[in-house]
Design an enzyme around this catalytic site. Structure first.
Site: not given
Length: 433
Positions: A66, A72, A75, A154, A297, A313, A341, A362, A389
Site C-alpha cells: 500500500c 495511514c 494498518c 486501500c 451471528n 444483547e 445490560n 462474545d 476481541c
C-alpha cells in the site's frame, strides 16, 4: 542514532527491546532485526521510538503493497509476513493468559486464517475539508493522530470499494457541504455495497442529484445519516435489496442494516463460527445461552443444530434484528431474544434465563467480567465457549473462571480477523474441572 536488536513484538505490533535495562518500543521493527531508531517519547519505565533504518532485516520482512502505509493508521503490520503475523498473535494471546491470569491452555488451537487483503467488508472512513492540503481528504486516521490520511486506494478494502476512493473525492468536493460530512460508513454484503454519508447539514436538491448519479454510475446504494445511527435512511435508490450475509454451512442468512454491528471479515467469521460450533457441540434438547448475541451471528447456527437458544444483547435494535433473522430462517421456535445490560449481570439475572446446559459469550473489548462473576452453583454451565476481541480482558475473565469458579481452560487460539493490524481475535473453551 541508537542501535538495538529487537527481541519480540508487543500487543500493538511494535518491536520490543531493552537498552540499558529500559524497555524500548520501536514502531515498524521486527523480531531478530538490528535497527537504528529515534526516540519520540520518553517515560520513566519505557521509551517509544520510530524506526529509522534496518541494518539487519528479518527474513519475515516484506514490502508493504500500500502506498499509504506508514502514514495511514488503518494498518500497522503490512511490513510483516501474513502467516508470521498470525503466529505472533498466538504468542500475544498465550502471554496475556499467562501474565494476567497465570493460566495456560491445555491445547493451543491452530490459528484461523483467511484472505490477507481485500477482506474488510465494514469500514468507517473520515472526511475533512483541508484547503491547505488541496481540498477534500478521505481516509482512515493517520497513525496516532486525529488527522485524516488522504487515501486514493486501500489494500484491505474490497477491490471495488478501493477503486471508488478517487471518485468519492470528486463527489464530496462537488457537494454544497463538503466541510459538514465528517465520515462515510461502508457496508458490503455479497451483492450490495452501501455508503452512508454522515451529513451534519441537509443536502440540497443538487447534492441529492449528484449522489444519485454517483450511486447509479457505480452500482452502490447511498444513504444519509443526519443524526444518530437510528436516523440513517436510503437516499438513492429509495428502495432496493437489503444487506445480508450467509453462513452456508448452517443454511443461515442474516439481514442487517449498514449501521448495525457485524464482523468485518466474512470469511474469518464463517470459520470462527465453525470452530465455535465444534467446541460448543450443540445438541437437540439443550438450552444454550448466547450472551452479547448481536443480530444472531452465533445464535442461529446453534439453533440450526437443534438446541434451544436464549440470546441476550444490550441493543434493542439488534435484538429486534435477531428476532427477524430467526423468523426468516425458520428458527423462531428454537430461539428467544432479550435486551439487557450484560455489564450489570447478577446471579439473579442469570438465574432468570432458566437452566443452561452450555454458554457462549462474545463480548466487546470490555469483556464479560460481570457475567463470569455472576456464575453460581445454581447457574454454572459445564461448558463455556468465549469469543474475544481483546486478549487482556479474556485473560482477566479467565482468571475468574479458573481461580474462583472451578473451570479448566481446555484450549484457546486466535482467528486472524484483521490481517495487517495488531488486533487479536480469539476463542477459548472452558469446562468445569
Amino acid at each position: 542514532m541508537p542501535v538495538a536488536v529487537i527481541e519480540s513484538l508487543d500487543h500493538e505490533g511494535r518491536g520490543f527491546t531493552r537498552v540499558d535495562g529500559k524497555a524500548v518500543f520501536v514502531d515498524g521493527a521486527l523480531p531478530g532485526e538490528t535497527v537504528e531508531y529515534r526516540v519520540v517519547r520518553q517515560r520513566p519505565s519505557y521509551d517509544l521510538a520510530e524506526l529509522e533504518r534496518v541494518l539487519k532485516p528479518s527474513g519475515q520482512r516484506v514490502v508493504p503493497p500500500c502506498p499509504h502505509y506508514g502514514t495511514c493508521g488503518g494498518c500497522s503490520m503490512q511490513h510483516f509476513d501474513s502467516v508470521a503475523q498470525a503466529a505472533t498473535k498466538q504468542r500475544v494471546l498465550e502471554d496475556a493468559l499467562w501474565h494476567i491470569a497465570k493460566v495456560t491452555p491445555a491445547v493451543m488451537y491452530p490459528a484461523i486464517h483467511g484472505p490477507a487483503w481485500g477482506y474488510r467488508y465494514r469500514a468507517r472512513i473520515g472526511v475533512r475539508m483541508v484547503p491547505s492540503k488541496g481540498g477534500v481528504l478521505i481516509g482512515f486516521h493517520e497513525r496516532r493522530s486525529s488527522y485524516i490520511a488522504d487515501m486514493q486506494s486501500c489494500a484491505v478494502l474490497p477491490a471495488h470499494v478501493s477503486a471508488l476512493l478517487p471518485a468519492l473525492h470528486e463527489l464530496v468536493a462537488g457537494l454544497s457541504i463538503p466541510d459538514r460530512l465528517p465520515q462515510i460508513e461502508i457496508a458490503v454484503s455479497e451483492d450490495i455495497t452501501v455508503l452512508v454519508f454522515r451529513n451534519l447539514m441537509p443536502f440540497t436538491p443538487q447534492d441529492i442529484a449528484r449522489l444519485a448519479a454517483f450511486a447509479d454510475a457505480h452500482g452502490v446504494q447511498v444513504w444519509q445519516q443526519p443524526g444518530s445511527p437510528a436516523t440513517a435512511k436510503p437516499l438513492h435508490p429509495k428502495k432496493g435489496p437489503g444487506l445480508a450475509y450467509t453462513l452456508p454451512e448452517f443454511d443461515v442468512t442474516l439481514d442487517f442494516l449498514p449501521t448495525d454491528f457485524t464482523q468485518v471479515n466474512v470469511d474469518i467469521n464463517r470459520l470462527l463460527i465453525r470452530r465455535s460450533m465444534q467446541l460448543l457441540d450443540p445438541q437437540p434438547g439443550e438450552r444454550i445461552a448466547d450472551l452479547f448475541c448481536g443480530l444472531g451471528n452465533f445464535s442461529l447456527p446453534i439453533a440450526r443444530r437443534g438446541a434451544h437458544v436464549i440470546g441476550v444483547e444490550g441493543s434493542d435494535t439488534l435484538v429486534a434484528r435477531a428476532l427477524k433473522n430467526a423468523r426468516r430462517n425458520g428458527l423462531a421456535e428454537r430461539t428467544e431474544f432479550y435486551a439487557a445490560n450484560l455489564f450489570e449481570t447478577t446471579e439473579d439475572s442469570l438465574a432468570a434465563l432458566g437452566r443452561l446446559d452450555k454458554l457462549l459469550i462474545d463480548p466487546p473489548r470490555e469483556g464479560a467480567i460481570a457475567v463470569v462473576k455472576a456464575l453460581s452453583e445454581q447457574q454454572m454451565p459445564p461448558r463455556i465457549v468465549y469469543v474475544s476481541c481483546n486478549p487482556a480482558t479474556l485473560a482477566r475473565d479467565a482468571a475468574v473462571l479458573v481461580r474462583e469458579k472451578g473451570y479448566v481452560l481446555r484450549g484457546a487460539g486466535i482467528a486472524n480477523m484483521f490481517p495487517q493490524t495488531s488486533h487479536v481475535e480469539s476463542i477459548a473453551l472452558f469446562e468445569r474441572g
